[in-house]
Every structure is written in structure tokens, then in C-alpha cells.
Design an enzyme around this catalytic site. Structure first.
Site, PDB file in Angstrom:
ATOM      1  N   HIS A 296     -21.036  41.852  17.422  1.00 33.64           N
ATOM      2  CA  HIS A 296     -20.414  40.574  16.854  1.00 33.64           C
ATOM      3  C   HIS A 296     -20.439  39.287  17.674  1.00 33.64           C
ATOM      4  O   HIS A 296     -19.970  39.448  18.923  1.00 33.64           O
ATOM      5  CB  HIS A 296     -19.214  40.916  16.311  1.00 33.64           C
ATOM      6  CG  HIS A 296     -18.786  39.994  15.185  1.00 33.64           C
ATOM      7  ND1 HIS A 296     -18.052  38.585  15.628  1.00 33.64           N
ATOM      8  CD2 HIS A 296     -18.829  39.765  13.697  1.00 33.64           C
ATOM      9  CE1 HIS A 296     -17.953  38.086  14.177  1.00 33.64           C
ATOM     10  NE2 HIS A 296     -18.535  38.673  13.330  1.00 33.64           N
TER      11      HIS A 296
ATOM     12  N   GLU B 151     -25.933  36.330  11.646  1.00 29.21           N
ATOM     13  CA  GLU B 151     -24.637  35.823  11.580  1.00 29.21           C
ATOM     14  C   GLU B 151     -24.937  34.288  12.397  1.00 29.21           C
ATOM     15  O   GLU B 151     -24.575  34.237  13.575  1.00 29.21           O
ATOM     16  CB  GLU B 151     -23.555  36.524  12.136  1.00 29.21           C
ATOM     17  CG  GLU B 151     -23.639  37.195  13.115  1.00 29.21           C
ATOM     18  CD  GLU B 151     -22.281  37.541  13.695  1.00 29.21           C
ATOM     19  OE1 GLU B 151     -21.470  37.611  13.106  1.00 29.21           O
ATOM     20  OE2 GLU B 151     -22.403  37.535  15.058  1.00 29.21           O
TER      21      GLU B 151
END
Length: 261
Positions: free
Chosen positions: A100, A172
Site C-alpha cells: 500500500h 491506487e
């Protein structure tokens, strides 16, 4: 090929274990079972919530699944603060997020470490959600596709073709995470299509066609329908909107093609 959408709610460092139980109960109440035939729904709580979530999911026989936000690349040993894939598997986790942008930014994790974590997750029967994405300067320079492909290659380095078929990729764009800004559906499709094309090169076209590619970055009930309607976007990695059980359930229902009769 028709890929079943996945909506995964990343709670980040929010909610204690009591609050986690309340949120899962709210999601379960707000999303009838019939939707789960058309969409996979997962929550990604903090480590300290996982046992409580497991007990609730198992006890109430919920179709909701869950996972963790990170794992150690090591199986066991003198690694203070690390949490192993074996522990997560024992807790019933289906997924684990690796790479992430917040881990890459705040903990200096690079592609090599992300690849090691993905391999470890697979070793323990967990599905890694491998995150990649660009910062705003890269997007504005027009280098976003090349950047994501390079990050994808590095984050899957060392995995066999069949292992690549067992991962989930989450695109993302960092500039859209928690900012309220969101990539357009066309922007998401552009990068997700490039990701799938690269997966075909890294593994095979057959395998690439089975891998779910998610979009993450200020996903909510207002934009999720347009995003998941894109040919190469197979769901969302949802942040802040996943902390509201009713909103998250609505979002998942839309991804399932709902509301259903």
C-alpha cells in the site's frame, strides 16, 4: 471472461475491536445475502481486530470475508513487531494487502520487499492484494502508465505464472487517496488495462484474464458504478467510505449490479 467484482474495505488504523464488531454487524445487516452471489466483499481491519471479526464471521456464518493490512516477509523468529502469514491464516484471513502506498511512503517499503511479502502470503494460502500507483507529479508528467508497469513488475518479481494468477492487483493513484479527488473511470480503465496487458506478458493471456484488478482512491457509492463498469476494473479497494457500514454496503450492492429485487 467475466470476473466477479471484489469490494475490499481497508480500515487503515481505525476502530478498536469493539467498534469492529459493530461495523461488521452493520454491513451484514445492510447487505442481504443475495448480493454475495454477484460480488465478493471483504473488510481489512487492523491486526488487533482480526480475532473479533473472525469470531463474528464464523459464529454468524457471514458470507463476508476479511484480511489483514500487511504481513511479515518472514515466517517466524526474532522479528519484533512483525506478524506472520501463518498467524493470519490461522485467524481465517482470506486476503492481505501488500505494498500500500502508505507502507511505501511512511515505512520506505520498496518493490523487492513487496514481492517478498506477496510470495510469503501465497505460501500461507493468503491472497495478496498487491498495490501500485503513482504520485501526482508522475501523473502530470504523463508517465503514469510506465510508472505503474515498472512497479508491477518489481512487485511481482520472482513469482511463477500460476502464482501471479492467484494475486489481486490494486491500482491506487496516490494523489487520489483520502483527498476526495478521484481518477475518472477512463483514467482507471487506462491504467488497469495496461496492468492486464503486462500480466499477460508476465504470466499468460489466460492467467491475465482471470486476475482481478481493483481501483483504489476515494471510492464511494457515487462513483463506484462508473468505475466497475470499465472492462478491466474488477472492483475497488475502499478507504474512508468503508468505515460507514451502510455506505459500504450500498457501494458493494452497486458493484453487484444492484439494487436487486
Amino acid at each position: 471472461m467475466s470476473r466477479k467484482p471484489l469490494i475490499a474495505g481497508n480500515w487503515k488504523m481505525n476502530l478498536n475491536h469493539y467498534e469492529a464488531i459493530a461495523l461488521v454487524q452493520k454491513i451484514a445487516f445492510s447487505l442481504p445475502d443475495k448480493y454475495y452471489d454477484r460480488v465478493d466483499v471483504a473488510v481489512i481491519p487492523p491486526f488487533t481486530d482480526l480475532r473479533s471479526v473472525q469470531t463474528l464471521v464464523d459464529g454468524d456464518k457471514l458470507r463476508l470475508t476479511y484480511g489483514a493490512q500487511d504481513l511479515s516477509p518472514h515466517d517466524s523468529g526474532a522479528y519484533t513487531g512483525d506478524v506472520s502469514g501463518a498467524f493470519l491464516a490461522k485467524l481465517g484471513c482470506s486476503y492481505v494487502v501488500v505494498g500500500h502506498s502508505e507502507r511505501r511512503t511512511y515505512h520506505n517499503e520498496d518493490d523487492a520487499l513487496v514481492a517478498a511479502k506477496a510470495a510469503t502470503a501465497l505460501k500461507h494460502g493468503l491472497t495478496p492484494i498487491v498495490c501500485i500507483g503513482e504520485h501526482l507529479d508522475v501523473r502530470e508528467a504523463g508517465n503514469h502508465v510506465a510508472h505503474n508497469i515498472e512497479q508491477l513488475r518489481g512487485s511481482l518479481a520472482g513469482l511463477l505464472a500460476e502464482q501471479i494468477g492467484s494475486v489481486v492487483i490494486a491500482y491506487e493513484p496516490v494523489w487520489a487517496i483520502g483527498t476526495g479527488r478521484v481518477a475518472s473511470a477512463a483514467d482507471a480503465q487506462e491504467v488497469c488495462a495496461a496492468i492486464r496487458k503486462e500480466l499477460a506478458s508476465l504470466a499468460s493471456p489466460r492467467i491475465a484474464d482471470t486476475v482481478r484488478v481493483l481501483y483504489g482512491g476515494s471510492v464511494n457509492a457515487k462513483n463506484v458504478g462508473d468505475i466497475v463498469a470499465q472492462d478491466d476494473v474488477d472492483g475497488g479497494l475502499v478507504g474512508g467510505a468503508s468505515l460507514d457500514g451502510e455506505h459500504f454496503a450500498t457501494l458493494a450492492a452497486i458493484a453487484a449490479g444492484g439494487p436487486l429485487p
